[in-house]
Structures are given as structure tokens and as C-alpha cells.
Scaffold this active site. Sequence first.
Site, PDB file in Angstrom:
ATOM      1  N   ASP A 215       0.843  -1.177   0.000  1.00 53.11           N
ATOM      2  CA  ASP A 215       0.000   0.000   0.000  1.00 53.11           C
ATOM      3  C   ASP A 215       0.889   1.240   0.000  1.00 53.11           C
ATOM      4  O   ASP A 215       1.566   1.522   0.991  1.00 53.11           O
ATOM      5  CB  ASP A 215      -0.891  -0.040   1.246  1.00 53.11           C
ATOM      6  CG  ASP A 215      -1.832   1.124   1.372  1.00 53.11           C
ATOM      7  OD1 ASP A 215      -1.734   2.087   0.581  1.00 53.11           O
ATOM      8  OD2 ASP A 215      -2.675   1.076   2.286  1.00 53.11           O
TER       9      ASP A 215
ATOM     10  N   GLY B  19      -8.722   4.274  -8.164  1.00 56.76           N
ATOM     11  CA  GLY B  19      -7.419   3.616  -8.090  1.00 56.76           C
ATOM     12  C   GLY B  19      -6.507   4.204  -7.034  1.00 56.76           C
ATOM     13  O   GLY B  19      -6.925   4.512  -5.913  1.00 56.76           O
TER      14      GLY B  19
ATOM     15  N   ASP C  59      -5.106   7.110  -6.931  1.00 57.10           N
ATOM     16  CA  ASP C  59      -5.508   8.477  -6.605  1.00 57.10           C
ATOM     17  C   ASP C  59      -6.549   8.483  -5.484  1.00 57.10           C
ATOM     18  O   ASP C  59      -6.413   9.204  -4.487  1.00 57.10           O
ATOM     19  CB  ASP C  59      -6.055   9.141  -7.873  1.00 57.10           C
ATOM     20  CG  ASP C  59      -6.288  10.635  -7.752  1.00 57.10           C
ATOM     21  OD1 ASP C  59      -5.797  11.253  -6.791  1.00 57.10           O
ATOM     22  OD2 ASP C  59      -6.967  11.186  -8.638  1.00 57.10           O
TER      23      ASP C  59
ATOM     24  N   SER D 284      -0.112   5.287 -14.947  1.00 58.48           N
ATOM     25  CA  SER D 284      -0.897   5.068 -16.177  1.00 58.48           C
ATOM     26  C   SER D 284      -1.241   3.610 -16.468  1.00 58.48           C
ATOM     27  O   SER D 284      -1.791   3.317 -17.524  1.00 58.48           O
ATOM     28  CB  SER D 284      -0.210   5.687 -17.408  1.00 58.48           C
ATOM     29  OG  SER D 284      -0.372   7.080 -17.414  1.00 58.48           O
TER      30      SER D 284
ATOM     31  N   GLY E 285      -3.317   1.602 -14.789  1.00 60.87           N
ATOM     32  CA  GLY E 285      -4.666   1.211 -14.379  1.00 60.87           C
ATOM     33  C   GLY E 285      -5.659   1.561 -15.477  1.00 60.87           C
ATOM     34  O   GLY E 285      -5.560   1.060 -16.594  1.00 60.87           O
TER      35      GLY E 285
END
Length: 172
Positions: A10, A32, A34, A121, A123
Site C-alpha cells: 500500500d 485507483g 488516486d 498510467s 490502471g
Amino acid sequence: MSNITILQGDITQAKVDAIVNAANTGMLGGGGVDGAIHKAAGPRLLDECKKVNSVNGIRCPFGEARITSAGDLACKYVIHTVGPIYNQTANPAAILISAYKNSLKLAQVYNCTSIAFPAISCGVYRYPLDEAASIALDVCSKEAFKALEIKFYLFNNDIIAVWRKALELRNS
């Protein structure tokens, strides 16, 4: 010895000076990585993002990076960068290279010694993993960034395998 480490975990728990948020151009949260970063950081991160100057709702254009404090996260900073939407960009590699470089340069400007990245980028923006890993590791391996401790916090074993293979190829 490499300054790059690849981990499954994480990113919001990373023990680093700065974590990189794979943001959208508005910088006001999303899905995601973000969404996870905004959730873990609490409302102060959103408040910080709202202070970033915006032009037509764009706070961070594709390939660029912006820095804010980290809200409730353990790190000092969140560096927000926007990678390319793979199938909607004329030269996605150039944008992805720029996103990594600008994030690393911003970390240096703020005297960070360690930084954690997600797979920018990869995801919903659908960047192919092999190419993204190669680009990320090429940029992060540049001499200009050797003093930084760089950690990639990746989502699952499939992505980790791709990144580790790319790192092995790079180091062989």
C-alpha cells in the site's frame, strides 16, 4: 547496488519523504491509487490540491507534476503527476517519461531523499505493463536520480513480476 526497490504493498503506508500520486488533471481525487491516497490522507490533501492554480479546471497537465503537503499520511509530500491515457495520446511514451522525470525533479527540489511510485498510467489509463516498466526504470536509473531511494509500490503479483523482469534486464 541499485537505488530502486520493487514492493507489493500500500503506497499510502510507504516510509518515504514523498509518494507519487497517479492523479488526473484536476487533482481532486479519483479512483485507483488516486482515490486511495486521497482517502488515506484525509480532507487536508484535497484542501491543498484545491490551492494549486487551475486553468480551465486543469491543475496538472499530462506529463507534469505538482507537489502538496501530505495531509494525514506519514510522508512529507504528495507529488501529483498525470500520465498518458495510452490509446488517446499521440506519443504516450514521451508523456510517461515526462511524468516520471518531473516527479523525480520535484522531489529533488524539495530535498527528498526517498520517493515511492505506483505504476503510473497502468490502471484505467491502460498503459501496457512491459513498456511502462521499462520506461519507469529507465528514467529512475538515470545518473541524475541515483542519490534518491526509489520504491515502486505495486498492486499485484502480475505487475510486480513485470517490473522485476524489467529491472533484471536493466541490471544484466
